[in-house]
Design a protein around this motif. Structure first.
Motif, PDB file in Angstrom:
ATOM      1  N   ILE A 202       0.258  -0.984   0.328  1.00 32.03           N
ATOM      2  CA  ILE A 202       0.521  -0.386  -0.026  1.00 32.03           C
ATOM      3  C   ILE A 202       0.360   1.158  -0.208  1.00 32.03           C
ATOM      4  O   ILE A 202       1.206   1.416   1.012  1.00 32.03           O
ATOM      5  CB  ILE A 202      -0.927  -0.144   0.977  1.00 32.03           C
ATOM      6  N   LEU A 203       0.791   2.100  -1.177  1.00 34.14           N
ATOM      7  CA  LEU A 203       1.968   3.206  -1.287  1.00 34.14           C
ATOM      8  C   LEU A 203       0.553   4.749  -0.810  1.00 34.14           C
ATOM      9  O   LEU A 203      -0.409   4.483  -1.634  1.00 34.14           O
ATOM     10  CB  LEU A 203       1.957   3.592  -2.525  1.00 34.14           C
ATOM     11  N   GLY A 204       1.235   5.267  -0.066  1.00 32.54           N
ATOM     12  CA  GLY A 204       0.501   6.952   0.348  1.00 32.54           C
ATOM     13  C   GLY A 204       0.644   7.714  -1.092  1.00 32.54           C
ATOM     14  O   GLY A 204       2.086   7.756  -1.227  1.00 32.54           O
ATOM     15  N   TYR A 205       0.423   8.567  -1.689  1.00 36.01           N
ATOM     16  CA  TYR A 205       0.562   9.580  -2.390  1.00 36.01           C
ATOM     17  C   TYR A 205       0.394  11.018  -1.615  1.00 36.01           C
ATOM     18  O   TYR A 205      -1.105  11.571  -1.497  1.00 36.01           O
ATOM     19  CB  TYR A 205      -0.144   9.548  -3.737  1.00 36.01           C
ATOM     20  N   PRO A 206       0.928  12.367  -1.918  1.00 34.58           N
ATOM     21  CA  PRO A 206       0.258  13.590  -1.485  1.00 34.58           C
ATOM     22  C   PRO A 206      -0.105  14.069  -2.350  1.00 34.58           C
ATOM     23  O   PRO A 206      -1.267  15.138  -1.818  1.00 34.58           O
ATOM     24  CB  PRO A 206       2.155  14.022  -2.046  1.00 34.58           C
ATOM     25  N   SER A 207      -1.141  13.552  -3.170  1.00 36.86           N
ATOM     26  CA  SER A 207      -2.100  13.830  -4.156  1.00 36.86           C
ATOM     27  C   SER A 207      -2.381  13.157  -5.271  1.00 36.86           C
ATOM     28  O   SER A 207      -2.285  12.217  -4.742  1.00 36.86           O
ATOM     29  CB  SER A 207      -1.459  15.215  -5.331  1.00 36.86           C
ATOM     30  N   ASN A 208      -3.698  13.088  -5.689  1.00 40.79           N
ATOM     31  CA  ASN A 208      -5.079  12.265  -6.295  1.00 40.79           C
ATOM     32  C   ASN A 208      -3.946  11.421  -7.683  1.00 40.79           C
ATOM     33  O   ASN A 208      -3.085  12.344  -8.419  1.00 40.79           O
ATOM     34  CB  ASN A 208      -6.057  12.504  -6.946  1.00 40.79           C
ATOM     35  N   PRO A 209      -3.373  10.158  -7.383  1.00 40.89           N
ATOM     36  CA  PRO A 209      -2.515   9.559  -8.198  1.00 40.89           C
ATOM     37  C   PRO A 209      -2.949   9.764  -9.591  1.00 40.89           C
ATOM     38  O   PRO A 209      -2.499   8.855 -10.334  1.00 40.89           O
ATOM     39  CB  PRO A 209      -1.972   8.688  -7.595  1.00 40.89           C
ATOM     40  N   ILE A 210      -4.129   9.439  -9.569  1.00 38.96           N
ATOM     41  CA  ILE A 210      -5.473   8.384 -10.641  1.00 38.96           C
ATOM     42  C   ILE A 210      -5.784  10.024 -12.098  1.00 38.96           C
ATOM     43  O   ILE A 210      -6.794  10.335 -11.224  1.00 38.96           O
ATOM     44  CB  ILE A 210      -6.100   8.076 -10.196  1.00 38.96           C
ATOM     45  N   ARG A 211      -5.225   9.665 -12.765  1.00 36.54           N
ATOM     46  CA  ARG A 211      -5.631  10.758 -13.821  1.00 36.54           C
ATOM     47  C   ARG A 211      -6.536  10.372 -14.894  1.00 36.54           C
ATOM     48  O   ARG A 211      -7.735  10.453 -15.031  1.00 36.54           O
ATOM     49  CB  ARG A 211      -4.588  11.694 -14.188  1.00 36.54           C
ATOM     50  N   THR A 212      -5.303   9.439 -15.590  1.00 29.22           N
ATOM     51  CA  THR A 212      -5.891   8.575 -16.571  1.00 29.22           C
ATOM     52  C   THR A 212      -6.032   6.933 -16.667  1.00 29.22           C
ATOM     53  O   THR A 212      -4.529   7.329 -16.120  1.00 29.22           O
ATOM     54  CB  THR A 212      -6.339   9.334 -17.600  1.00 29.22           C
ATOM     55  N   SER A 213      -6.889   6.070 -17.069  1.00 30.10           N
ATOM     56  CA  SER A 213      -5.953   4.517 -17.448  1.00 30.10           C
ATOM     57  C   SER A 213      -4.663   4.717 -18.077  1.00 30.10           C
ATOM     58  O   SER A 213      -3.865   3.952 -17.614  1.00 30.10           O
ATOM     59  CB  SER A 213      -6.539   3.689 -17.508  1.00 30.10           C
ATOM     60  N   TYR A 214      -4.443   5.691 -19.324  1.00 27.29           N
ATOM     61  CA  TYR A 214      -3.654   5.744 -19.765  1.00 27.29           C
ATOM     62  C   TYR A 214      -2.330   5.594 -19.138  1.00 27.29           C
ATOM     63  O   TYR A 214      -0.915   5.663 -18.972  1.00 27.29           O
ATOM     64  CB  TYR A 214      -3.169   6.282 -21.112  1.00 27.29           C
ATOM     65  N   GLU A 215      -1.974   7.408 -18.129  1.00 31.26           N
ATOM     66  CA  GLU A 215      -1.333   7.404 -17.439  1.00 31.26           C
ATOM     67  C   GLU A 215      -0.096   6.713 -16.555  1.00 31.26           C
ATOM     68  O   GLU A 215       0.375   7.137 -15.621  1.00 31.26           O
ATOM     69  CB  GLU A 215      -2.084   9.364 -16.268  1.00 31.26           C
ATOM     70  N   LEU A 216      -2.458   6.163 -15.593  1.00 29.96           N
ATOM     71  CA  LEU A 216      -1.779   5.209 -14.797  1.00 29.96           C
ATOM     72  C   LEU A 216      -0.838   4.069 -14.654  1.00 29.96           C
ATOM     73  O   LEU A 216       0.067   3.282 -14.752  1.00 29.96           O
ATOM     74  CB  LEU A 216      -3.144   4.138 -14.177  1.00 29.96           C
ATOM     75  N   LEU A 217      -0.503   3.534 -16.364  1.00 34.85           N
ATOM     76  CA  LEU A 217      -0.453   2.576 -16.759  1.00 34.85           C
ATOM     77  C   LEU A 217       1.560   2.958 -17.526  1.00 34.85           C
ATOM     78  O   LEU A 217       2.204   2.109 -16.349  1.00 34.85           O
ATOM     79  CB  LEU A 217      -0.654   2.330 -18.107  1.00 34.85           C
ATOM     80  N   TRP A 218       1.906   4.291 -17.536  1.00 31.48           N
ATOM     81  CA  TRP A 218       3.390   5.414 -16.779  1.00 31.48           C
ATOM     82  C   TRP A 218       3.507   4.911 -15.941  1.00 31.48           C
ATOM     83  O   TRP A 218       4.782   4.904 -15.646  1.00 31.48           O
ATOM     84  CB  TRP A 218       3.097   6.316 -17.915  1.00 31.48           C
ATOM     85  N   GLU A 219       2.493   4.838 -15.137  1.00 27.98           N
ATOM     86  CA  GLU A 219       3.039   5.423 -13.259  1.00 27.98           C
ATOM     87  C   GLU A 219       3.700   2.957 -12.872  1.00 27.98           C
ATOM     88  O   GLU A 219       4.586   3.968 -12.143  1.00 27.98           O
ATOM     89  CB  GLU A 219       1.817   5.241 -12.580  1.00 27.98           C
ATOM     90  N   GLU A 220       3.231   2.806 -13.429  1.00 22.30           N
ATOM     91  CA  GLU A 220       3.734   1.230 -13.769  1.00 22.30           C
ATOM     92  C   GLU A 220       4.767   1.457 -14.016  1.00 22.30           C
ATOM     93  O   GLU A 220       6.106   0.368 -13.538  1.00 22.30           O
ATOM     94  CB  GLU A 220       2.578   0.370 -13.673  1.00 22.30           C
ATOM     95  N   VAL A 221       5.559   1.639 -14.704  1.00 24.95           N
ATOM     96  CA  VAL A 221       6.888   1.329 -15.735  1.00 24.95           C
ATOM     97  C   VAL A 221       7.592   2.721 -14.779  1.00 24.95           C
ATOM     98  O   VAL A 221       9.027   2.353 -15.025  1.00 24.95           O
ATOM     99  CB  VAL A 221       6.791   2.389 -17.369  1.00 24.95           C
ATOM    100  N   ARG A 222       7.138   3.844 -14.333  1.00 22.00           N
ATOM    101  CA  ARG A 222       8.118   4.205 -13.588  1.00 22.00           C
ATOM    102  C   ARG A 222       8.027   3.677 -12.603  1.00 22.00           C
ATOM    103  O   ARG A 222       9.714   4.491 -12.028  1.00 22.00           O
ATOM    104  CB  ARG A 222       6.896   5.730 -13.338  1.00 22.00           C
ATOM    105  N   ASN A 223       7.905   3.085 -12.158  1.00 18.70           N
ATOM    106  CA  ASN A 223       7.553   2.442 -10.020  1.00 18.70           C
ATOM    107  C   ASN A 223       8.807   1.824 -10.357  1.00 18.70           C
ATOM    108  O   ASN A 223       9.133   0.593 -11.131  1.00 18.70           O
ATOM    109  CB  ASN A 223       6.566   1.519  -9.981  1.00 18.70           C
ATOM    110  N   PRO A 224      10.320   1.902  -9.576  1.00 18.59           N
ATOM    111  CA  PRO A 224      11.573   1.067 -10.025  1.00 18.59           C
ATOM    112  C   PRO A 224      10.898  -0.048  -8.899  1.00 18.59           C
ATOM    113  O   PRO A 224      11.566  -1.218  -9.488  1.00 18.59           O
ATOM    114  CB  PRO A 224      12.432   1.834  -8.643  1.00 18.59           C
ATOM    115  N   ASN A 225       9.593  -0.723  -8.161  1.00 15.22           N
ATOM    116  CA  ASN A 225       9.600  -1.383  -8.078  1.00 15.22           C
ATOM    117  C   ASN A 225       8.465  -2.518  -8.389  1.00 15.22           C
ATOM    118  O   ASN A 225       7.115  -3.099  -8.123  1.00 15.22           O
ATOM    119  CB  ASN A 225       8.959  -1.921  -6.302  1.00 15.22           C
ATOM    120  N   ARG A 226       8.369  -2.744  -9.989  1.00 14.80           N
ATOM    121  CA  ARG A 226       7.396  -2.697 -10.610  1.00 14.80           C
ATOM    122  C   ARG A 226       7.594  -4.012 -10.727  1.00 14.80           C
ATOM    123  O   ARG A 226       8.466  -4.834 -10.880  1.00 14.80           O
ATOM    124  CB  ARG A 226       8.017  -2.183 -12.156  1.00 14.80           C
ATOM    125  N   PRO A 227       5.932  -5.299 -10.860  1.00 17.75           N
ATOM    126  CA  PRO A 227       6.178  -6.202 -10.568  1.00 17.75           C
ATOM    127  C   PRO A 227       6.523  -7.470 -11.867  1.00 17.75           C
ATOM    128  O   PRO A 227       5.876  -6.102 -12.862  1.00 17.75           O
ATOM    129  CB  PRO A 227       4.563  -7.048  -9.952  1.00 17.75           C
TER     130      PRO A 227
END
Length: 353
Positions: A202-227
């Motif tokens: 469970i990861l907390g965020y300082p602001s709303n991290p969800i904008r579009t599903s496309y941006e959320l996919l890129w967030e997965e790529v940016r995540n260094p601990n991606r599964p």
């Protein structure tokens, strides 16, 4: 002796007065508890629930079904269609979910028994829009926003609300707040639950991290601990959305820019949108270890640079320039020609210095 008798008499009178006062207070308390029980009974009876839920449905113009009382003493519920027929056997999965939500929405303001209705409560909505159509999803979103507003104002018994969902559109509807600026407001928090090889994080965020599903996919790529188990599908979905849906680009020519195992990986990334174009990609299986994941990410990056879309890659992921040995010279030349033709780069003349 006379003084002792006098003091005792005064104390006895005081004790008698206090005892009478306690009896009066006990009588008042019993009357108040009876009045509260009568009020709670009216809240938890069937008819008020039927009236309130039908009022909610009518206010949103929902006409697929409504509630009615049933049983010899009208102590049960019935779900009926507009023509009065019983809808129990014809309810769709979405309608069942919706009526369950409506009952829960009413329940959090009352109680299933005639006691405890005035207690404070924490409410959890766990993915309430599963199998719902867009109209019902809007109704559910609007009702949950009422609950959120009540919790934020502190005017009711609901003190805290958790909303869990996989639905991006529903999340955007529920979290829309015209008063929120870039950061979250003091009364709200945002979290994302991510799957890991050992379970969930469970990861907390300082602001709303969800904008579009496309941006959320890129967030997965940016995540260094991606599964590692899901990164391939994430990259596929990005390429499908950007190059096929938005760009209408030919995948065969992109795959042809790579050789050997890199070409296999590129074809695997495009396999959903390029099915059948390459025999080896029809049933292509690439085992995903850490080295293979790094190779996927490298080919994924090179696809954007090879097609002249490196700027989009850097915009979504941040500037991560590719080295010369990662991109073949032919690919660089083709991308340069595309940029020159589009006017992004000036056309070079003569030999380089």
């Amino acid at each position: 002796m006379d003084e002792f008798v006098s003091n005792k008499a005064n104390l006895d009178k005081a004790i008698e007065g206090i005892s009478n006062g306690l009896k009066t207070k006990a009588t008042d308390l019993a009357l108040a508890e009876k009045a509260l029980a009568d009020l709670e009974a009216s809240v938890t009876s069937v008819q008020p629930t039927v009236i309130e839920i039908n009022g909610i449905l009518a206010s949103f113009g929902f006409t697929s079904f409504r509630l009615a009382t049933a049983g010899e003493r009208n102590e049960s519920y019935a779900i009926v269609r507009d023509d009065g027929s019983n809808a129990r056997s014809t309810l769709s999965e979405g309608e069942r979910s919706f009526i369950s939500f409506l009952y829960f929405y009413h329940l959090i303001r009352g109680n299933m028994t005639a006691t405890g209705v005035s207690g404070d409560r924490i409410v959890v909505f766990d993915d309430p829009v599963s199998s719902l159509d867009s109209d019902v999803l809007f109704i559910v979103s609007a009702l949950i926003k009422r609950v959120l507003a009540e919790a934020c104002s502190g005017t009711g018994r609901i003190k805290q609300v958790f909303v869990l969902t996989h639905n991006i559109y529903f999340h955007k509807e529920v979290t829309f707040d015209p008063d929120r600026k870039a950061e979250k407001r003091s009364h709200e928090t945002f979290w994302i639950v991510r799957k890991t090889k050992d379970g969930s994080a469970i990861l907390g965020y300082p602001s709303n991290p969800i904008r579009t599903s496309y941006e959320l996919l890129w967030e997965e790529v940016r995540n260094p601990n991606r599964p590692a188990l899901t990164i391939q599908n994430v990259l596929r979905r990005i390429l499908e959305h950007y190059f096929t849906i938005l760009g209408n680009m030919d995948k065969d020519s992109i795959i042809a820019k790579f050789d050997g195992r890199d070409q296999q990986i590129c074809a695997s990334l495009f396999s959903w949108t390029n099915d059948g174009s390459h025999n080896f990609s029809d049933e292509l299986y690439v085992s995903l270890d850490e080295t293979t994941v790094d190779k996927y990410l490298s080919v994924f990056r090179r696809i954007f640079y090879a097609t002249g879309h490196g700027a989009h890659y850097e915009m979504m992921l941040g500037p991560v320039p590719a080295t010369e040995n990662e991109i073949p010279a032919e690919t660089v030349a083709i991308a340069t020609e595309m940029l020159e033709a589009s006017g992004v780069l000036p056309v070079a003349h003569g030999d380089p210095p």
